[in-house]
Design a protein around this motif. Sequence first.
Motif, PDB file in Angstrom:
ATOM      1  N   ALA A  44     -29.707  11.811 -67.924  1.00  0.00           N
ATOM      2  CA  ALA A  44     -28.358  13.304 -68.552  1.00  0.00           C
ATOM      3  C   ALA A  44     -28.148  13.038 -67.181  1.00  0.00           C
ATOM      4  N   LYS A  45     -26.230  13.041 -67.021  1.00  0.00           N
ATOM      5  CA  LYS A  45     -26.509  13.435 -65.992  1.00  0.00           C
ATOM      6  C   LYS A  45     -24.801  14.364 -65.511  1.00  0.00           C
ATOM      7  N   VAL A  46     -25.311  15.166 -65.195  1.00  0.00           N
ATOM      8  CA  VAL A  46     -23.853  16.057 -64.845  1.00  0.00           C
ATOM      9  C   VAL A  46     -23.209  16.449 -63.794  1.00  0.00           C
ATOM     10  N   ASN A  47     -21.804  16.103 -63.244  1.00  0.00           N
ATOM     11  CA  ASN A  47     -20.921  15.990 -62.419  1.00  0.00           C
ATOM     12  C   ASN A  47     -21.059  14.181 -61.803  1.00  0.00           C
ATOM     13  N   THR A  92     -13.937  16.728 -67.956  1.00  0.00           N
ATOM     14  CA  THR A  92     -12.429  17.766 -68.337  1.00  0.00           C
ATOM     15  C   THR A  92     -11.767  17.689 -66.321  1.00  0.00           C
ATOM     16  N   ASP A  93     -10.729  17.153 -66.048  1.00  0.00           N
ATOM     17  CA  ASP A  93      -9.832  17.269 -65.114  1.00  0.00           C
ATOM     18  C   ASP A  93      -9.418  18.636 -64.529  1.00  0.00           C
ATOM     19  N   GLY A  94     -10.652  19.533 -64.520  1.00  0.00           N
ATOM     20  CA  GLY A  94     -10.577  20.879 -64.180  1.00  0.00           C
ATOM     21  C   GLY A  94      -9.581  21.680 -63.932  1.00  0.00           C
ATOM     22  N   SER A  95      -8.005  21.611 -65.178  1.00  0.00           N
ATOM     23  CA  SER A  95      -6.870  21.922 -65.260  1.00  0.00           C
ATOM     24  C   SER A  95      -6.147  22.379 -66.808  1.00  0.00           C
ATOM     25  N   GLY A  96      -7.721  22.042 -67.669  1.00  0.00           N
ATOM     26  CA  GLY A  96      -7.147  22.143 -68.652  1.00  0.00           C
ATOM     27  C   GLY A  96      -7.764  21.048 -69.511  1.00  0.00           C
ATOM     28  N   ARG A 101     -19.497  24.460 -60.164  1.00  0.00           N
ATOM     29  CA  ARG A 101     -18.026  24.090 -60.994  1.00  0.00           C
ATOM     30  C   ARG A 101     -18.872  23.476 -61.776  1.00  0.00           C
ATOM     31  N   PHE A 102     -18.455  22.591 -62.820  1.00  0.00           N
ATOM     32  CA  PHE A 102     -19.260  21.701 -63.778  1.00  0.00           C
ATOM     33  C   PHE A 102     -17.885  21.373 -64.224  1.00  0.00           C
ATOM     34  N   THR A 103     -17.410  19.790 -64.168  1.00  0.00           N
ATOM     35  CA  THR A 103     -16.758  19.428 -64.707  1.00  0.00           C
ATOM     36  C   THR A 103     -16.895  17.908 -65.760  1.00  0.00           C
ATOM     37  N   SER A 104     -18.263  17.956 -65.819  1.00  0.00           N
ATOM     38  CA  SER A 104     -18.851  16.849 -66.563  1.00  0.00           C
ATOM     39  C   SER A 104     -20.108  16.728 -66.789  1.00  0.00           C
ATOM     40  N   VAL A 105     -20.517  15.921 -68.115  1.00  0.00           N
ATOM     41  CA  VAL A 105     -21.692  15.902 -68.568  1.00  0.00           C
ATOM     42  C   VAL A 105     -22.567  15.271 -69.370  1.00  0.00           C
TER      43      VAL A 105
END
Length: 251
Positions: A208-211, A148-152, A66-70
Amino acid sequence: MSKARRRALVTATALLALLGSGSPAVPAVLPAALPVQSPIAAHHHGDAVLHGTSSNWAGYSATGGRFTSVSADWVQPAVSCAKSDAWSGFWIGLDGDGSKTVEQIGTEADCSSGSPVYSSWYEMYPAYPSTFQDTVRPGDHFTASVTTDGSGAFTLTLSDTTRGWSHVIDKSLKNAALASAEVIAEAPSSLFGVLPLADFDVVRFTDAKVNGQSLGAAKPSLIDMAKNGVTKATTSPLTDGTDFSVTWHHR
């Protein structure tokens, strides 16, 4: 149908060039040009990432979580333009690899009637993409992020630190899958398929970063761009888990 759909709005140049008639429009970054606000052409992830190849992506894609930032930085490359038209895009984003939603932001380096055209944009597919009107030039340093906050709720940020402009876009997308995170150089597609890839030589992505962690920590797939036995662009291994380059080889 492609695996995932991505940015539209490469302007009527793509469609008219493929049809071989008419006077092609050019993006609004050129003087006295009129932008086309409909999705004439699109970017696609044309294939599953098998054996590290894609018909139109080169770079890294992280899946299986589950990915919330990049986020990533890059320097806008210059394109070498021949007489024929060609296109290339550089972006970071969530989703698009194995999911039907897209939350992405980046820059473009195209060739129109032998002249280079540079621009920037964001997309929250299935909504139409939006093109920024700010000046983009080769050598400009960009920083970008999608969170994203994970809720849209999403925040997409793109900054040209060379020219001093920045955009922070807040959008909502309730059904976002959050199934992938990417840092990509791409050959856009038209209604007829993948377009010729503009000769951008080399684009270098850094930090480059993820989560919130290094891209490498997400164990992403390395993707080279190849189609019908022709290698169009290759991706270097990661350095320090965060830096890599994509090298152009063929249209």
